[in-house]
Design a protein around this motif. Structure first.
Motif, mmCIF file in Angstrom:
data_model
loop_
_atom_site.group_PDB
_atom_site.id
_atom_site.type_symbol
_atom_site.label_atom_id
_atom_site.label_comp_id
_atom_site.label_asym_id
_atom_site.label_seq_id
_atom_site.Cartn_x
_atom_site.Cartn_y
_atom_site.Cartn_z
ATOM 1 N N GLU A 70 11.454 -4.670 -5.334
ATOM 2 C CA GLU A 70 10.520 -5.687 -4.754
ATOM 3 C C GLU A 70 10.693 -6.158 -3.295
ATOM 4 O O GLU A 70 9.810 -6.539 -2.698
ATOM 5 C CB GLU A 70 10.461 -6.879 -5.347
ATOM 6 N N SER A 71 11.729 -5.300 -2.602
ATOM 7 C CA SER A 71 12.167 -5.818 -1.480
ATOM 8 C C SER A 71 11.699 -4.538 -0.686
ATOM 9 O O SER A 71 11.385 -4.703 0.853
ATOM 10 C CB SER A 71 13.455 -5.793 -0.988
ATOM 11 N N LEU A 72 11.086 -3.393 -1.160
ATOM 12 C CA LEU A 72 10.315 -2.345 -0.618
ATOM 13 C C LEU A 72 9.042 -2.636 0.258
ATOM 14 O O LEU A 72 8.257 -3.682 -0.304
ATOM 15 C CB LEU A 72 10.265 -1.070 -1.500
ATOM 16 N N PRO A 73 8.745 -1.933 1.229
ATOM 17 C CA PRO A 73 7.428 -2.212 2.001
ATOM 18 C C PRO A 73 6.402 -2.092 0.651
ATOM 19 O O PRO A 73 6.587 -1.213 -0.094
ATOM 20 C CB PRO A 73 7.359 -1.067 2.742
ATOM 21 N N GLU A 74 5.158 -2.536 0.740
ATOM 22 C CA GLU A 74 4.287 -2.730 -0.394
ATOM 23 C C GLU A 74 3.882 -1.174 -0.695
ATOM 24 O O GLU A 74 3.672 -0.656 -1.842
ATOM 25 C CB GLU A 74 2.860 -3.364 0.304
ATOM 26 N N GLU A 75 3.692 -0.152 0.337
ATOM 27 C CA GLU A 75 3.103 0.920 -0.104
ATOM 28 C C GLU A 75 4.442 1.907 -0.852
ATOM 29 O O GLU A 75 3.807 2.829 -1.662
ATOM 30 C CB GLU A 75 2.663 1.741 1.232
ATOM 31 N N ASN A 76 5.510 1.439 -0.347
ATOM 32 C CA ASN A 76 6.603 2.169 -1.145
ATOM 33 C C ASN A 76 6.773 1.640 -2.494
ATOM 34 O O ASN A 76 6.943 2.668 -3.461
ATOM 35 C CB ASN A 76 8.071 2.011 -0.265
ATOM 36 N N TYR A 77 6.491 0.185 -2.703
ATOM 37 C CA TYR A 77 6.579 -0.305 -4.126
ATOM 38 C C TYR A 77 5.708 0.321 -4.702
ATOM 39 O O TYR A 77 5.736 0.775 -6.227
ATOM 40 C CB TYR A 77 6.573 -1.836 -4.008
ATOM 41 N N ALA A 78 4.190 0.259 -4.431
ATOM 42 C CA ALA A 78 2.994 0.898 -5.199
ATOM 43 C C ALA A 78 3.341 2.155 -5.678
ATOM 44 O O ALA A 78 3.312 2.660 -6.821
ATOM 45 C CB ALA A 78 1.950 0.574 -4.462
ATOM 46 N N SER A 79 3.844 3.081 -4.567
ATOM 47 C CA SER A 79 3.962 4.606 -4.899
ATOM 48 C C SER A 79 5.180 4.606 -5.883
ATOM 49 O O SER A 79 5.088 5.716 -6.680
ATOM 50 C CB SER A 79 4.313 5.269 -3.672
ATOM 51 N N LEU A 80 6.378 3.969 -5.699
ATOM 52 C CA LEU A 80 7.255 4.130 -6.771
ATOM 53 C C LEU A 80 7.027 3.746 -7.889
ATOM 54 O O LEU A 80 7.293 4.445 -8.883
ATOM 55 C CB LEU A 80 8.741 3.217 -6.114
ATOM 56 N N ARG A 81 6.185 2.761 -8.044
ATOM 57 C CA ARG A 81 6.075 2.372 -9.552
ATOM 58 C C ARG A 81 4.879 3.204 -10.020
ATOM 59 O O ARG A 81 4.989 3.417 -11.388
ATOM 60 C CB ARG A 81 5.200 0.901 -9.362
ATOM 61 N N TYR A 82 4.034 3.679 -9.493
ATOM 62 C CA TYR A 82 3.072 4.931 -9.950
ATOM 63 C C TYR A 82 3.655 5.933 -10.297
ATOM 64 O O TYR A 82 3.369 6.489 -11.460
ATOM 65 C CB TYR A 82 2.314 5.306 -8.800
ATOM 66 N N LEU A 83 4.825 6.481 -9.301
ATOM 67 C CA LEU A 83 5.616 7.480 -10.074
ATOM 68 C C LEU A 83 6.350 7.163 -11.322
ATOM 69 O O LEU A 83 6.386 8.222 -12.230
ATOM 70 C CB LEU A 83 6.341 8.014 -8.776
ATOM 71 N N VAL A 84 7.259 6.268 -11.161
ATOM 72 C CA VAL A 84 8.135 5.904 -12.111
ATOM 73 C C VAL A 84 7.271 5.627 -13.447
ATOM 74 O O VAL A 84 7.881 6.123 -14.712
ATOM 75 C CB VAL A 84 9.122 4.781 -12.012
ATOM 76 N N THR A 85 6.239 5.071 -13.509
ATOM 77 C CA THR A 85 5.346 4.939 -14.667
ATOM 78 C C THR A 85 5.022 6.177 -15.253
ATOM 79 O O THR A 85 4.924 6.342 -16.381
ATOM 80 C CB THR A 85 4.111 4.044 -14.348
ATOM 81 N N PHE A 86 4.470 6.899 -14.414
ATOM 82 C CA PHE A 86 4.017 8.492 -14.994
ATOM 83 C C PHE A 86 5.401 9.197 -15.479
ATOM 84 O O PHE A 86 5.364 9.845 -16.549
ATOM 85 C CB PHE A 86 3.706 9.273 -13.753
ATOM 86 N N LEU A 87 6.637 9.069 -14.678
ATOM 87 C CA LEU A 87 7.874 9.800 -15.382
ATOM 88 C C LEU A 87 8.063 9.119 -16.851
ATOM 89 O O LEU A 87 8.741 9.922 -17.438
ATOM 90 C CB LEU A 87 8.919 9.613 -14.167
#
Length: 234
Positions: free
Chosen positions: A160-177
Motif C-alpha cells: 500500500e506504500s507503492l505508487p498507485e500505478e504500481n499497486y494496481a499493476s501488482l494487484r492485477y498481476l498477483v490476482t492472476f497468478l
C-alpha cells in the motif's frame, strides 16, 4: 570465460535511447542514420506513471499486462509449464516492436500461450524501475525477519506504500497468478514455482543486477505474497 564480476558490468539495451541510462550519449558520435526513430507509443522500458499518463482514461494498468493476462486467464490457465517455457525469440521481438509502434496486438489471433507468458514477463522485467520499486528493496530482502503472525499486516503496509500505478499493476498481476496456481495440478505452477519465476522480475537492485544473496529472500517474499494475496488485497 568472462568472470562473474565482469558479467555484472555488461548492460543489454534494445534501443540506442536506452543508452542514456548507462553512458553519456552526448559524448558519443552516433551517425544519424542509425539513431532510433522516435517512438511516442513505446511501451517496453517506459515508467508506469508515463504509460498511465498516455492512457486515454488514465488506466493505471498497462495495455501489455491487460492483453496478456486477459488472454492467459481465459485460455492458458491449464497450459503445462506456463511461464517456465521459452517462446520464439523472433516472435517476441516482433510483438514488442508492434507494441512500441502503437499497433494493437491480439494474442487470441496467435493462440500462443507461451508467447503471451514471455511477453508479460519481459514487460515487467524491462520496467525502468521494478514493480516493487527500489524503495522497498531492503524491506523485501529482510522480510523473513518479520514474525509470521505479523507478516500479512507487513505485506499490506508495504504494497500500500507503492505508487498507485504500481499497486494496481501488482494487484492485477498477483490476482492472476493466484488463478494460475489454482490450476497447478494441471499446469504444474504452484506458488513456489511462480515465485521462482516472478521474484527476480518484480525486484532487483539499482545496478540492475541480482545479488545471489538476495534471490532467495526475494523469491520467498513473492511466495508469501502469493500465498496471502487474498488477505493482502482485500
Amino acid at each position: 570465460m568472462p568472470s562473474f564480476k565482469f558479467g555484472r558490468k555488461i548492460n543489454y539495451v534494445s534501443y540506442l535511447s536506452e543508452l542514456e541510462d548507462v553512458v553519456k550519449c552526448e559524448q558519443l558520435v552516433i551517425p544519424a542514420r542509425v539513431q532510433d526513430p522516435p517512438l511516442p507509443n513505446k511501451m517496453f522500458g517506459v515508467p508506469l506513471a508515463v504509460l498511465r499518463q498516455r492512457s486515454p482514461d488514465g488506466d493505471p494498468i498497462p495495455v501489455v499486462m491487460k492483453d496478456t493476462i486477459s488472454f492467459l486467464s481465459e485460455r492458458g490457465l491449464k497450459t503445462e509449464g506456463i511461464f517456465r517455457r521459452s517462446a520464439n525469440v523472433t516472435l517476441v521481438k516482433e510483438v514488442q516492436l508492434r507494441y512500441n509502434s502503437g499497433e494493437a496486438v491480439s494474442f487470441y489471433d496467435m493462440e500462443d500461450f507461451h508467447l503471451a507468458a514471455v511477453i508479460l514477463k519481459t514487460f515487467v522485467r524491462e520496467l525502468p524501475e521494478p514493480l516493487l520499486t527500489y524503495h522497498l528493496y531492503n524491506d523485501v530482502v529482510n522480510f523473513a525477519t518479520v514474525p509470521s503472525e505479523n507478516q500479512v499486516a507487513a505485506l499490506k503496509a508495504l504494497v500500500e506504500s507503492l505508487p498507485e500505478e504500481n499497486y494496481a499493476s501488482l494487484r492485477y498481476l498477483v490476482t492472476f497468478l493466484a488463478q494460475v496456481s489454482a490450476n497447478s495440478e494441471i499446469n504444474q505452477m504452484t506458488n513456489s514455482n511462480l515465485a521462482v519465476v516472478f521474484g527476480p522480475n518484480l525486484l532487483w537492485g539499482r545496478d540492475n543486477a541480482m545479488s545471489l544473496s538476495a534471490i532467495v529472500p526475494i523469491n520467498n517474499f513473492t511466495r508469501t505474497l502469493l500465498n496471502q494475496q487474498h488477505l493482502v488485497f482485500e
